[in-house]
Design a protein around this motif. Structure first.
Motif, PDB file in Angstrom:
ATOM      1  N   UNK A 309     -25.524 129.002  50.463  1.00 31.53           N
ATOM      2  CA  UNK A 309     -24.225 128.764  51.110  1.00 31.53           C
ATOM      3  C   UNK A 309     -23.180 128.303  50.100  1.00 31.53           C
ATOM      4  N   UNK A 310     -23.521 127.288  49.320  1.00 27.89           N
ATOM      5  CA  UNK A 310     -22.535 126.747  48.373  1.00 27.89           C
ATOM      6  C   UNK A 310     -22.243 127.731  47.251  1.00 27.89           C
ATOM      7  N   UNK A 339     -26.192 132.928  54.077  1.00 29.96           N
ATOM      8  CA  UNK A 339     -27.528 132.384  54.326  1.00 29.96           C
ATOM      9  C   UNK A 339     -28.393 133.438  55.007  1.00 29.96           C
ATOM     10  N   UNK A 340     -27.790 134.181  55.927  1.00 30.57           N
ATOM     11  CA  UNK A 340     -28.508 135.252  56.623  1.00 30.57           C
ATOM     12  C   UNK A 340     -28.810 136.394  55.662  1.00 30.57           C
ATOM     13  N   UNK A 353     -32.945 138.202  61.348  1.00 26.82           N
ATOM     14  CA  UNK A 353     -32.522 138.324  62.749  1.00 26.82           C
ATOM     15  C   UNK A 353     -32.698 136.995  63.472  1.00 26.82           C
ATOM     16  N   UNK A 354     -33.787 136.308  63.198  1.00 24.74           N
ATOM     17  CA  UNK A 354     -34.022 135.024  63.853  1.00 24.74           C
ATOM     18  C   UNK A 354     -33.049 133.965  63.344  1.00 24.74           C
ATOM     19  N   UNK A 355     -32.757 134.010  62.048  1.00 24.57           N
ATOM     20  CA  UNK A 355     -31.756 133.086  61.486  1.00 24.57           C
ATOM     21  C   UNK A 355     -30.412 133.311  62.174  1.00 24.57           C
ATOM     22  N   UNK A 356     -30.057 134.580  62.365  1.00 24.41           N
ATOM     23  CA  UNK A 356     -28.788 134.905  63.017  1.00 24.41           C
ATOM     24  C   UNK A 356     -28.762 134.399  64.453  1.00 24.41           C
ATOM     25  N   UNK A 395     -18.296 131.753  62.876  1.00 23.42           N
ATOM     26  CA  UNK A 395     -17.757 132.565  61.793  1.00 23.42           C
ATOM     27  C   UNK A 395     -18.790 133.531  61.244  1.00 23.42           C
ATOM     28  N   UNK A 396     -20.030 133.058  61.070  1.00 18.75           N
ATOM     29  CA  UNK A 396     -21.102 133.937  60.602  1.00 18.75           C
ATOM     30  C   UNK A 396     -21.342 135.063  61.596  1.00 18.75           C
ATOM     31  N   UNK A 397     -21.299 134.729  62.885  1.00 21.27           N
ATOM     32  CA  UNK A 397     -21.503 135.745  63.918  1.00 21.27           C
ATOM     33  C   UNK A 397     -20.409 136.806  63.881  1.00 21.27           C
TER      34      UNK A 397
END
Length: 873
Positions: A309-310, A339-340, A353-356, A395-397
């Motif tokens: 992420x960073x 991250x995904x 997919x599970x992370x998402x 935002x990630x979505x």
């Protein structure tokens, strides 16, 4: 007087609290070109002095006054060249009256001599004290959102980009690191001077300084230094935790179509850091809590995600900079989505997919329980309030949906165009839309209008029926977020093209072979744009299952109203793990012994760990005694993450049999810290729920005391689990006394913070005398200045059911310098006002209802068993 504010149009609490107002970037007198800080630290006195030189290129002639952000800075003098300037400093702003008015595009350099004593924010001094004599001596900064003004005078908003230098004098045994390259070091008696230079432009909030007696671990990517700085003795943890950084740099350089843009990449792990990490340009600061020991790596990918992420921010946030805080989703959403992307590369499609799914769940929880807001809004009290789950996870979505709309090839082309066109510039949301259109020809304003510029998401209810005579599959989709009108209020309806798939069982259906190939789906794309729509699909034969939103690419909630047979088939055969999880949820909702048996079998045989973990969480929701047998088998699962889910589920079955199963883990331990912690927490809840049965409070207290005595370890995870278990023993004074013991200063910080939070949990069952003890202790803690302590105090008070907590919360909100704490405290006041309405009569009714539910479960379990037996006979 305190009020609860609601958005009357959608029934959600409003994000905008009293005092919120529109915020805009200030008028720009000119372009800041360079900032040079020349500082001398006095660490024992937690102070420093120095000069801040700002070169500014005026945008017009005739400017005779400049206003800089400068909070609690002692300004000694202001000069332009050798000429002193008149100034006024009111503790918030520095107003400079220029001796000569500016000439357009003729740069001037303003030199400000100043000092700071015990800064409230921005720059933090960490060191040993009587309670924590082993704490390291460190100094570090944190600028986001608008905290740089607490350690140097500046135009403190992201719209100004400048090069920078930091020259700092520190005791020679310490090392000082900042942005860019180290261009010079020199010794001055017992001190050493480090001179760092950042030659690429960046905003003030990304300027940083970190000082400490660090161990340096050297790595590299394409000849550029990639170094890790940690407290000495933690070198192995550093390699274990951050060692994949060069591979990540290569991955993101390729994904963004832009090689890593800065001369080095350093990650500095510091003590008492108030965030997980901060992406200062070329020099990320991380909490030392992210450093993993060998055992923690078993089931902890959080550090790896934090590092990704960073690092992603070095492109999204540092290379491409937001122009205003209201557009921060551009960088935080992408960093979260990275991250995904990294999970996909490193661990595969299913894990990604599970992370998402969990990113979406995190946002959905905030939307349903806290507030709903547009992702882009400039109305707030302080910009830091925007840094929530709408910004990160939603935002990630949104990025994931952009990818779904464009496809992988065009998605990466659009992202690369955005980065390349805007490198070393500032951007707003419209710039992302323009880059997408430039690269792909697609106009995605429809998606942004629905998900970015307004709050919310669609809530779908999906029903299915098969007409064997006509060989038609009927799928009815209802948008349940729409409450009024035949077609609903059109502004609440989402308009999306959703793929619906029909699947068939594999030709080789061996129920004992979990590796059998997944079926191919026959997929149709339909436009869902009304409150309720029915779709008919001609098929050659009846499908085994239906998959709504194939690939689960759109942010939504979904409730499946399929027959049991279709749900079972989807759980067993759908190639998408998220669809399997939705099927498990729907199956558990139907209940019954068939559902228990199906879920129990999947828990044993499903290949993917996350589906097994989710099935465990759903299995316990079926209130039948037989669920216990299915869950207990999961305690032997090879994956620690599944065992943790199983323990958490068993903790909801508050019987002596469950206690015995979990006590074994507490006593014998587990390879995973988290599994041990979950078991310790669960037995406390079981004891509290069965006061007249075994285990007794005395037994459980003895076991949890032993955990607290013997299980010190990584980040105090296991002992914090024991504290959480004690907190659930709400009527036990002994449990309270034990928790209070661990709130004392000198207790390891992670454990102490957990104990402070636990005071709120246990408070709801204590006597009035003990409640006063809790309130008194929390009032004392509320006066501590450490950010994480204040957050824990607010969390504890927010759980309480006495109005006396409100006074402490309001006092803390008035005194804290931190906008996050202030917001949390204001929201906690609203919760306490609601909780305080629960009187003794309501509590008694709850207890009686719980007993009725338990008696009903016993009866249903016996009836299900008898029915199953009669079918066999």
């Amino acid at each position: 007087m305190s009020h609860t504010y609601f958005d009357s149009e959608n029934g959600h609490k409003s994000f905008e609290m009293p005092g919120a107002r529109p915020h805009y970037n200030p008028d720009r007198p000119g372009q800041v070109e360079h900032i040079f800080l020349d500082l001398v630290l006095n660490i024992p006195k937690q102070s420093f002095r120095g000069t801040c030189s700002i070169r500014i290129n005026p945008v017009r002639s005739g400017i005779d006054k400049l206003t800089l952000d400068a909070v609690n800075l002692k300004i000694k003098s202001v000069k332009v060249g050798d000429t002193k300037q008149n100034f006024d400093s009111d503790g918030e702003f520095l107003q400079i009256q220029l001796h000569e008015a500016t000439e357009a595009y003729k740069p001037i350099t303003i030199a400000i001599d100043y000092s700071v004593e015990k800064p409230q924010r921005g720059l933090y001094f960490v060191g040993p004290d009587k309670h924590y004599p082993d704490k390291p001596t460190q100094v570090w900064t944190q600028g986001e959102d608008e905290d740089s003004r607490f350690w140097f005078p500046c135009f403190d908003y992201p719209g100004q980009l400048a090069t920078s230098e930091v020259r700092v004098q520190v005791p020679k045994q310490l090392f000082a690191i900042s942005n860019g390259e180290l261009i010079k070091t020199e010794t001055d008696g017992d001190d050493k001077i480090y001179h760092w230079s950042q030659t690429q432009v960046h905003p003030t909030y990304l300027m940083t300084l970190a000082v400490g007696d660090f161990a340096e671990i050297e790595d590299e990517w394409n000849g550029k230094p990639v170094n890790y700085y940690v407290e000495k003795s933690r070198e192995a943890d550093a390699k274990r935790s951050m060692g994949k950084t060069p591979q990540m740099i290569e991955f993101f350089s390729q994904a963004f179509g832009y090689p890593y843009p800065f001369p080095k990449y350093a990650q500095v792990c510091v003590d008492d850091f108030i965030f997980g990490g901060m992406e200062n340009t070329s020099t990320t600061l991380l909490t030392d809590r992210c450093l993993l020991d060998e055992r923690a790596t078993l089931d902890n990918r959080g550090t790896e995600s934090l590092v990704a992420h960073e690092l992603a921010h070095q492109w999204f946030g540092d290379l491409v900079v937001i122009k205003h805080w209201s557009h921060a989703w551009i960088k935080e959403g992408m960093a979260s989505y990275c991250e995904v992307l990294w999970t996909d590369k490193e661990y595969g499609r299913e894990d990604a997919a599970y992370y998402m799914l969990n990113e979406a769940r995190s946002y959905l929880a905030e939307d349903s329980s806290r507030y709903r807001r547009p992702m882009v809004t400039h109305v707030y009290r302080e910009a830091i309030e925007l840094y929530d789950r709408h910004l990160y996870e939603k935002g990630a979505c949104v990025y994931h949906m952009i990818r779904a709309e464009l496809g992988d090839e065009l998605f990466y082309k659009a992202i690369q165009t955005f980065v390349q066109d805007n490198a070393h510039k500032t951007v707003e949301t419209i710039d992302l839309l323009r880059a997408i259109e430039k690269a792909t020809g697609r106009n995605l304003m429809f998606l942004f209008d629905q998900y970015v510029y307004r709050g919310g998401h669609p809530d779908y209810k999906v029903a299915y029926a098969w007409d064997g005579d006509s060989k038609l599959a009927k799928v009815t989709v209802t948008q349940t977020q729409v409450k009024d009108g035949k077609n609903g209020n059109t502004k609440d309806v989402f308009d999306l093209k959703i793929p619906i798939g029909f699947g068939y069982k594999p030709e080789k259906d061996d129920s004992d072979d979990s590796t059998s190939s997944a079926p191919q789906l026959k997929t149709f794309t339909v436009r869902v744009y009304e409150r309720e729509q029915s779709f008919y699909f001609p098929l050659e034969e009846k499908p085994a299952f239906v998959s709504f939103d194939v690939g689960n690419k759109y942010l939504k909630t979904v409730s499946l109203e399929y027959p049991i047979a279709e749900l079972k088939a989807q759980l067993l055969f759908d190639p998408d793990p998220v669809s399997q999880i939705y099927a498990a949820q729907a199956l558990a909702k139907k209940g019954g012994l068939e559902a228990v048996n199906t879920l129990s079998e999947v828990l044993k045989k499903e290949r993917f760990w996350a589906v097994r973990a989710e099935v465990a969480s759903e299995l316990v929701e079926i209130k039948l005694d037989q669920a216990f047998d299915g869950l207990v088998a999961g305690l032997k699962d090879k994956d620690a993450r599944v065992r943790r889910a199983v323990v958490g589920a068993l903790g909801k079955i508050k019987t002596h049999e469950t206690y015995k199963a979990l006590r074994s883990i507490v006593e014998k331990g587990d390879a995973s810290y988290y599994v041990e912690a979950a078991a310790a927490s669960a037995i406390g809840g079981i004891a509290a729920a069965n006061p007249d049965e075994k285990p007794t409070d005395e037994q459980v207290l003895k076991e949890l005391k032993l955990v607290l005595k013997e299980r010190q370890g990584w980040n105090e995870v296991v002992r914090s689990g024991a504290i959480a278990g004690l907190a659930q023993m709400k009527t036990s004074e002994d449990a309270l006394n034990l928790i209070l013991k661990y709130t004392a200063a000198g207790t390891p910080q992670a454990l102490r913070l957990g104990a402070i939070r636990a005071l709120g949990t246990i408070s709801t069952g204590q006597t009035n005398i003990n409640l006063e003890r809790i309130l008194q202790r929390l009032a004392e803690f509320s006066r501590e200045t450490f950010f994480l302590t204040q957050v824990s105090v607010v969390a504890a008070l927010g759980q309480m059911e006495t109005r006396k907590a409100i006074q402490i919360l309001r006092s803390l909100a008035d005194q804290t310098p931190d906008g996050r704490v202030r917001r949390m405290a204001d929201e906690a006041v609203q919760r306490v006002q609601k909780n305080a309405g629960s009187d003794a009569a309501v509590k008694q009714l709850r207890e009686e209802l719980d007993q009725v539910k338990k008696d009903n479960q016993d009866l249903k379990s016996r009836l299900e068993s008898l029915e199953a037996k009669s079918k066999k006979d």
